[in-house]
Enzyme design. Structure first.
Site, PDB file in Angstrom:
ATOM      1  N   LEU A 229       0.856  -1.187   0.000  1.00  0.00           N
ATOM      2  CA  LEU A 229       0.000   0.000   0.000  1.00  0.00           C
ATOM      3  C   LEU A 229       0.892   1.237   0.000  1.00  0.00           C
ATOM      4  CD1 LEU A 229      -2.758  -1.013   2.584  1.00  0.00           C
ATOM      5  CD2 LEU A 229      -2.752  -1.327   0.096  1.00  0.00           C
ATOM      6  N   ASP A 230       1.035   1.841  -1.164  1.00  0.00           N
ATOM      7  CA  ASP A 230       1.930   2.986  -1.323  1.00  0.00           C
ATOM      8  C   ASP A 230       1.344   4.240  -0.682  1.00  0.00           C
ATOM      9  OD1 ASP A 230       4.209   4.425  -2.710  1.00  0.00           O
ATOM     10  OD2 ASP A 230       2.495   5.429  -3.639  1.00  0.00           O
TER      11      ASP A 230
END
Length: 582
Positions: free
Chosen positions: A239-240
């Protein structure tokens, strides 16, 4: 499935998911969302699963790479990558993080135009799946923002649904001074629409427009996307920039309760559909904030160990373990079902915010000045008071190890290998950036071409030139690559290096850094000791409390210990893995 079974399945799903949705949305929205999410999940799993607490072992080692980090003329980069992995790394790494492989408009992939397509300049989904069939694939879910050239944002600009409701508009006169900024660019970007000029939220750049998760349809879109990635073979979902996901005027707009609830929700959904998939959060922030993403062992399965890179760098530049040891003693073991994701370099630079409260101000600035002398750059961010402060060091880690605070010396290769050995010895799962594994120096040509600091550590290597260097036994690249691969292969066989095996910090003299690892079933101990200095150091084995009934050996050198009360002479930057099981 009978009607009764179907009802029971929905009730179980509701029990797991509804409390999380209630943190994010109002009651009517929650009830609608429950039914919509349940219907989506039916396409991916005929039954729901319990948590899998055996997702990893000491055997797991990851490579971080762009799809085109290695190129061969006339061949799709993803094919070149697969061939390189098969030829050189099939016995070394078990997983591959291919950085965003989607069509993009900026930021080397992190401004995604289409989440469901593979960038045709890299290859196609078949190429991705071919890699995923041989290696555990990590895929990026760039969840906070999307490209200004995406179809959703074009819809916003035209006033068309659904995109017209997918972004955050704010009056430019609004006081946003409390918002935590990772960049020095304006937080709002003006955009022309049929209703006139609007200002949209853009945390990272004017080309990376933040998505509005207050609209539940945006959440549904990303649930569909993440499940498709899993269907395509992804075993890790990254999850950037997830910490910035939820916005609320008057707050810092980072790590808000709704953000944590979304992460918990995605974990829950992945667990229900495929409990072997790992959710990992990328939050380049101070250590305490980063640790919060473990939640109550119900949030991220893994978190990036962001304080590790700058502290290892500092320790080797100064030749002392003080700050690294203090930090490590304060780090809690990862909760059950969770693990640290250890790295020392990545496609980004070395984050500096994770050093807040950990380094003295004088030594912090000395580190920055030393990196500039070694050719590095410093990226800045804007603080709430309008001032700027360093955010990130941009430098190849190999060149960051050119010397110490006293200047360059002859120990670059040994110092660099020591840094990687520290990383792979710690509690957690190790990940090697491809340019670290290959000992790639600063790329000044690409830096000049793009004008972006991060380009200095994002080289695109010609396969033939790379193979020539690897074939030359005395080239730095060949020495680094061969020795790191050898140590990784040794590491993978040691049960004491399980990501959740016991870890205890040793109290040694400051030029040494050491810790004890013990396997989960307590049949193997490994004392990991590192000489952080450019001078030989004497390690008194009596300081380690070796058990007298066991034989002992250094796994790295193969040297056996005949007398547990003797001393071990450590060469500059030498690492030892002293074990009772070999």
């Amino acid at each position: 499935m009978t009607v009764t079974q179907s009802v029971e399945k929905y009730q179980y799903f509701q029990h797991r998911v509804q409390p999380l949705l209630e943190i994010i949305y109002d009651e009517p929205t929650v009830q609608t969302l429950l039914k919509q999410i349940f219907e989506i999940l039916q396409d991916y799993s005929s039954e729901f699963h319990e948590e899998n607490l055996n997702k990893w072992s000491q055997d797991n080692v990851l490579l971080i790479t762009y799809g085109n980090s290695i190129e061969k003329f006339g061949e799709k980069p993803l094919v070149t990558l697969k061939n390189f992995l098969d030829k050189y790394l099939k016995d070394t790494v078990t997983g591959v993080h291919i950085l965003p492989f989607f069509p993009y408009s900026s930021d080397d992939g992190f401004s995604v135009i289409d989440y469901l397509q593979v960038n045709p300049q890299l290859g196609d989904w078949e190429d991705i799946e071919n890699i995923a069939n041989q290696f555990d694939l990590m895929a990026d879910l760039v969840i906070n923002h999307i490209s200004s050239q995406s179809e959703w944002f074009k819809q916003f600009q035209r006033g068309e649904k659904p995109g017209s409701d997918y972004f955050i508009t704010v009056d430019p006169n609004t006081d946003l001074s409390a918002v935590v900024r990772p960049r020095s660019t304006p937080v709002l970007t003006p955009v022309d629409t049929p209703e006139g000029e609007k200002h949209v939220w853009a945390t990272f750049s004017e080309d990376q427009i933040d998505l509005n998760f207050a609209n539940p349809n945006v959440l549904l879109e990303f649930i569909k996307i993440i499940l498709i990635y899993v269907q395509k073979g992804a075993k890790y979902i990254r999850l950037d920039a997830v910490g910035f996901l939820w916005k609320e005027i008057g707050t810092t707009c980072i790590h808000l309760p709704q953000t944590h609830a979304v992460v918990k929700l995605l974990r829950e959904l992945l667990q229900l559909v495929n409990p072997s998939v790992v959710l990992i959060t990328e939050t380049n922030v101070p250590n305490r904030e980063n640790l919060s993403y473990f939640g109550n062992r119900n949030e991220a399965h893994m978190i990036y160990n962001f304080s590790l890179p700058p502290l290892v760098l500092h320790a080797l530049l100064q030749g002392k373990s003080d700050y690294l040891k203090s930090w490590m003693m304060s780090m809690p073991p990862a909760p059950l079902g969770c693990a640290y994701f250890n790295f020392t370099a990545s496609h980004d630079g070395i984050g500096l915010r994770p050093t807040e409260g950990l380094l003295s101000e004088q030594e912090y600035w000395t580190m920055l000045e030393t990196m500039q002398k070694f050719g590095g750059k410093i990226s800045m961010r804007k603080k709430p008071d309008g001032s700027e402060s360093p955010y990130e060091l941009n430098i190849s880690l190999f060149d960051a190890m050119k010397g110490t605070v006293r200047g360059e010396d002859q120990w670059q290769v040994q110092r660099f290998i020591c840094s990687q050995t520290i990383m792979m010895s710690l509690e957690g799962i190790p990940a090697f950036y491809i340019h670290s594994l290959l000992g790639t120096p600063n790329d000044y040509i690409k830096l000049k071409q793009t004008g972006r600091n991060r380009s200095i550590n994002r080289s695109e290597l010609d396969l033939n030139e790379l193979e020539n260097k690897l074939a030359h036994p005395h080239s730095p690249q060949s020495i680094v690559f061969r020795e790191l691969c050898r140590r990784i292969q040794i590491r993978r066989r040691q049960s004491a290096f399980h990501p959740n095996a016991t870890q205890y910090t040793l109290q040694l003299k400051r030029t040494l850094f050491g810790f004890w690892r013990q396997s989960i079933i307590r049949d193997q101990s490994i004392f990991c000791v590192f000489n952080l200095s450019d001078r030989p150091q004497l390690l008194r084995l009596s300081d380690l409390n070796l058990v007298c009934t066991d034989p002992w050996c250094d796994l790295i050198s193969g040297e056996k210990i005949d007398d547990i009360y003797s001393s071990f002479n450590l060469h500059p930057y030498q690492a030892v893995w002293l074990t009772n099981k070999f």
